[in-house]
Design a protein around this motif. Structure first.
Motif, PDB file in Angstrom:
ATOM      1  N   ILE A   1       1.256   0.646  10.776  1.00 39.19           N
ATOM      2  CA  ILE A   1       1.052  -0.697  11.347  1.00 39.19           C
ATOM      3  C   ILE A   1       1.730  -1.742  10.471  1.00 39.19           C
ATOM      4  CG2 ILE A   1      -0.663  -2.416  12.017  1.00 39.19           C
ATOM      5  CD1 ILE A   1      -0.621   0.101  13.771  1.00 39.19           C
ATOM      6  N   LEU A   2       1.541  -1.641   9.148  1.00 40.43           N
ATOM      7  CA  LEU A   2       2.186  -2.590   8.242  1.00 40.43           C
ATOM      8  C   LEU A   2       3.705  -2.515   8.364  1.00 40.43           C
ATOM      9  CD1 LEU A   2      -0.020  -2.112   5.039  1.00 40.43           C
ATOM     10  CD2 LEU A   2      -0.108  -4.010   6.676  1.00 40.43           C
ATOM     11  N   ARG A   3       4.237  -1.302   8.507  1.00 39.60           N
ATOM     12  CA  ARG A   3       5.685  -1.148   8.640  1.00 39.60           C
ATOM     13  C   ARG A   3       6.185  -1.740   9.956  1.00 39.60           C
ATOM     14  NH1 ARG A   3       6.620   4.986   6.144  1.00 39.60           N
ATOM     15  NH2 ARG A   3       6.365   4.358   3.951  1.00 39.60           N
ATOM     16  N   ARG A   4       5.396  -1.604  11.013  1.00 36.06           N
ATOM     17  CA  ARG A   4       5.802  -2.199  12.288  1.00 36.06           C
ATOM     18  C   ARG A   4       5.762  -3.722  12.194  1.00 36.06           C
ATOM     19  NH1 ARG A   4       2.767  -3.652  16.678  1.00 36.06           N
ATOM     20  NH2 ARG A   4       0.961  -2.390  16.076  1.00 36.06           N
TER      21      ARG A   4
ATOM     22  N   ASP B   1       6.254 -11.101   6.288  1.00 37.17           N
ATOM     23  CA  ASP B   1       6.661 -10.910   4.892  1.00 37.17           C
ATOM     24  C   ASP B   1       5.552 -10.244   4.083  1.00 37.17           C
ATOM     25  OD1 ASP B   1       8.430 -11.348   2.576  1.00 37.17           O
ATOM     26  OD2 ASP B   1       6.914 -12.799   1.968  1.00 37.17           O
ATOM     27  N   LEU B   2       4.328 -10.709   4.265  1.00 38.62           N
ATOM     28  CA  LEU B   2       3.215 -10.163   3.489  1.00 38.62           C
ATOM     29  C   LEU B   2       2.873  -8.741   3.890  1.00 38.62           C
ATOM     30  CD1 LEU B   2       0.832 -13.253   3.245  1.00 38.62           C
ATOM     31  CD2 LEU B   2       2.508 -12.431   1.603  1.00 38.62           C
ATOM     32  N   SER B   3       3.168  -8.355   5.122  1.00 34.60           N
ATOM     33  CA  SER B   3       2.927  -6.975   5.544  1.00 34.60           C
ATOM     34  C   SER B   3       3.753  -6.008   4.703  1.00 34.60           C
ATOM     35  CB  SER B   3       3.263  -6.803   7.024  1.00 34.60           C
ATOM     36  OG  SER B   3       2.438  -7.607   7.830  1.00 34.60           O
ATOM     37  N   GLY B   4       5.022  -6.359   4.485  1.00 33.03           N
ATOM     38  CA  GLY B   4       5.863  -5.514   3.642  1.00 33.03           C
ATOM     39  C   GLY B   4       5.415  -5.514   2.202  1.00 33.03           C
ATOM     40  N   GLN B   5       5.008  -6.694   1.699  1.00 31.44           N
ATOM     41  CA  GLN B   5       4.566  -6.763   0.316  1.00 31.44           C
ATOM     42  C   GLN B   5       3.261  -6.000   0.104  1.00 31.44           C
ATOM     43  OE1 GLN B   5       5.070 -10.453  -1.846  1.00 31.44           O
ATOM     44  NE2 GLN B   5       6.123 -11.359  -0.095  1.00 31.44           N
ATOM     45  N   MET B   6       2.358  -6.044   1.098  1.00 30.16           N
ATOM     46  CA  MET B   6       1.116  -5.292   0.957  1.00 30.16           C
ATOM     47  C   MET B   6       1.398  -3.793   0.887  1.00 30.16           C
ATOM     48  SD  MET B   6      -2.229  -4.912   3.445  1.00 30.16           S
ATOM     49  CE  MET B   6      -2.792  -6.603   3.328  1.00 30.16           C
TER      50      MET B   6
END
Length: 225
Positions: free
Chosen positions: A93-96, A113-118
């Motif tokens: 999900i974060l990658r999507r 942006d924060l999804s990738g950083q998380m």
């Protein structure tokens, strides 16, 4: 295996994303804390809602969700089984989300942006006592939070909402996933006997009105403002 699948009737909602990140603070943001010994949570004061378009006027209409349909799950990353489930259920999900498109300098863009950083932080961190919390609506993850020091003074490093629901003009997308998730995290730690939690808040003014306090600057006298 530690899961907290909890169904709550109190769901605070906010049209804007509820987004935090320790390395990306606005001038009005900062390190905040909440004293759980005196935290009064409420019931049903702000329900999650959808937008639908009125065919006769073209206006967007807010439709409250009256079914209290958010559910919540916690992944204890100290447990190999939970880490495996996180990689299977949450990481995709974060990658999507991080590959979504959004106009620059919008809440959706920040969430992307924060999804990738998380995802990167979780993969690289060697901390113990780490948890990932998710809010689920209609079988879909709508918000994700990463917390460490979860057994002592939990620190919310990041909480992000599904960027799809933050795009301007989007209809029939549930709102309030981030706010509902934060309420769930607060209550679950309170029930576990935790007295204090911390976060890095971008929307600090919003949370200051709801009991969160700014940490005093190092060396300052007096209590938090």
């Amino acid at each position: 295996m530690k899961f907290k699948n909890i169904f709550f009737g109190f769901l605070k909602t906010l049209l804007l994303a509820v987004i935090f990140y320790s390395g990306l603070l606005y001038a009005t943001g900062g390190h905040m804390f909440l004293d759980l010994r005196n935290y009064p949570y409420t019931n049903n004061d702000f329900r999650p809602y959808f937008f639908a378009r009125d065919e006769s006027t073209g206006d967007l209409i807010k439709i409250p969700d009256t079914q209290n349909s958010f559910t919540f799950k916690t992944y204890d990353l100290d447990l190999p089984a939970d880490m495996k489930l996180y990689r299977r259920e949450v990481r995709p999900i974060l990658r999507r989300w991080k590959n979504e498109d959004a106009p620059p300098d919008t809440d959706a863009d920040l969430s992307i942006d924060l999804s990738g950083q998380m995802e990167t932080n979780i993969a690289l961190d060697s901390k113990s006592s780490r948890e990932v919390h998710v809010a689920i609506y209609d079988d879909n993850i709508e918000a994700v939070s990463y917390v460490y020091d979860a057994k002592q003074t939990p620190e919310i490093d990041t909480i992000i909402a599904n960027p799809e629901g933050l795009l301007e003009g989007q209809t029939t997308i549930v709102k309030g996933g981030g706010s509902a998730l934060l309420e769930n995290i607060v209550r679950s730690y309170q029930e576990d006997g935790i007295e204090r939690i911390q976060l890095y808040a971008i929307e600090s003014e919003y949370y200051a009105k709801r009991g969160w306090k700014m940490e005093p600057e190092e060396g300052a006298c007096g209590g938090p403002s």
